[in-house]
Design a protein around this motif. Structure first.
Motif, PDB file in Angstrom:
ATOM      1  N   SER A  87       0.834  -1.198   0.000  1.00 12.26           N
ATOM      2  CA  SER A  87       0.000   0.000   0.000  1.00 12.26           C
ATOM      3  C   SER A  87       0.867   1.247   0.000  1.00 12.26           C
ATOM      4  N   LEU A  88       0.363   2.318  -0.656  1.00 13.65           N
ATOM      5  CA  LEU A  88       1.102   3.571  -0.789  1.00 13.65           C
ATOM      6  C   LEU A  88       0.185   4.725  -0.418  1.00 13.65           C
ATOM      7  N   PHE A  89       0.656   5.605   0.478  1.00 18.13           N
ATOM      8  CA  PHE A  89      -0.165   6.720   0.951  1.00 18.13           C
ATOM      9  C   PHE A  89       0.754   7.815   1.492  1.00 18.13           C
ATOM     10  N   PRO A  90       0.282   9.077   1.505  1.00 17.27           N
ATOM     11  CA  PRO A  90       1.080  10.145   2.108  1.00 17.27           C
ATOM     12  C   PRO A  90       1.083   9.994   3.629  1.00 17.27           C
ATOM     13  N   ARG A  91       2.257   9.965   4.223  1.00 15.23           N
ATOM     14  CA  ARG A  91       2.329   9.675   5.653  1.00 15.23           C
ATOM     15  C   ARG A  91       1.694  10.771   6.499  1.00 15.23           C
TER      16      ARG A  91
END
Length: 272
Positions: A79-83
């Motif tokens: 999964s990839l998301f802005p921290r």
């Protein structure tokens, strides 16, 4: 007395065989581990994105006197998301013919898909039964393809790397290694700044590589790869171990992309 001598002789043969396995071998192995990636792509977003990934790697290592060969293919996804905004939600409101309103929501996250191919050769500058130090070159290709709501960082990096690796055979069953690699040249393809790769009379793949490929060197492209490993020989034929890999890179065309990742995994291998 004869039994004791026989046992000592068998133990000595086993140690000698294991030592030979450490210094000359053809080894096929598998790594399974976890990876964390952090990515900043300034042509699409000012945010730093993070990914928690699963990594699988199939590798071959061959050592013949002072010559060292390696090749590998590894795949990571997660999964990839802005921290800063890991819990961002997308809301969708619908109304039926009777006026009933329904609101659905889900997290705004993407997925990573990264494939690495690598082939290399190195020559031992220092070679003994206990310690080896080599220097060589690797050809490496990385295809990074984030998908879904996070459409950034699409990049193919074909690079020629200079490498160096030190290996210490602490004893017949424990082997430690430390390696580094840096690129000197590359042919890198980046998603265009316009956000589209549509070109007449070409497929999307052809347009992607024709429109965004650049020859790059240290001025526009920098990368550092670090490898640390430990291997324990279960027998002269098989071994298990732990491996840590760190990668950092920076690419400036058409806008700055920065990425670093760390992976830790367990390995199992067999001597062919």
């Amino acid at each position: 007395m004869r039994s004791i001598l026989f046992l000592l002789l068998c133990f000595g043969v086993q140690l000698t065989s294991a030592q030979e396995t450490n210094t000359n071998y053809d080894r096929l192995g598998l790594l399974i581990g976890g990876q964390q990636t952090h990515l900043l792509d300034q042509q699409f977003s000012p945010l730093i994105y993070s990914a928690n990934e699963i990594s699988v790697k199939l590798f071959y290592e061959g050592k013949h006197h002072q010559s060292n060969w390696n090749t590998s293919i590894d795949f990571t996804t997660g999964s990839l998301f802005p921290r800063q905004y890991a819990d961002r939600m997308l809301y969708n409101t619908t109304e039926d013919i009777e006026g009933n309103v329904t609101t659905d929501s889900f997290f705004v996250r993407g997925n990573t898909r990264t494939v690495n191919l690598q082939l290399g050769y190195a020559y031992d500058l220092i070679h003994s039964d206990d310690f080896q130090l080599n220097i060589g070159a690797d050809v490496r290709n990385q295809l990074m393809y984030p998908t879904t709501f996070v459409n950034l960082g699409i990049m193919n990096a074909a690079s020629l790397l200079l490498t160096s690796r030190a290996t210490w055979n602490m004893n017949p069953v424990n082997q430690f290694s430390l390696g580094v690699g840096v690129p000197v040249i590359g042919f890198n393809t980046r998603f265009p700044y316009s956000g589209t790769v549509s070109t007449p009379n070409q497929t999307l793949v052809e347009a992607f590589f024709d429109g965004g490929t650049h020859f790059v060197s240290l001025g526009d492209y920098a990368q550092a790869n670090v490898h640390c490993g430990w291997r324990f020989a279960l027998s002269p034929k098989t071994g298990v171990g732990l491996q840590y890999d760190f990668m950092w890179q920076r690419y400036t065309i058409p806008a700055i992309l920065k990425q670093y990742s760390g992976r830790i995994g367990v390995t199992i291998d067999i001597n062919l």
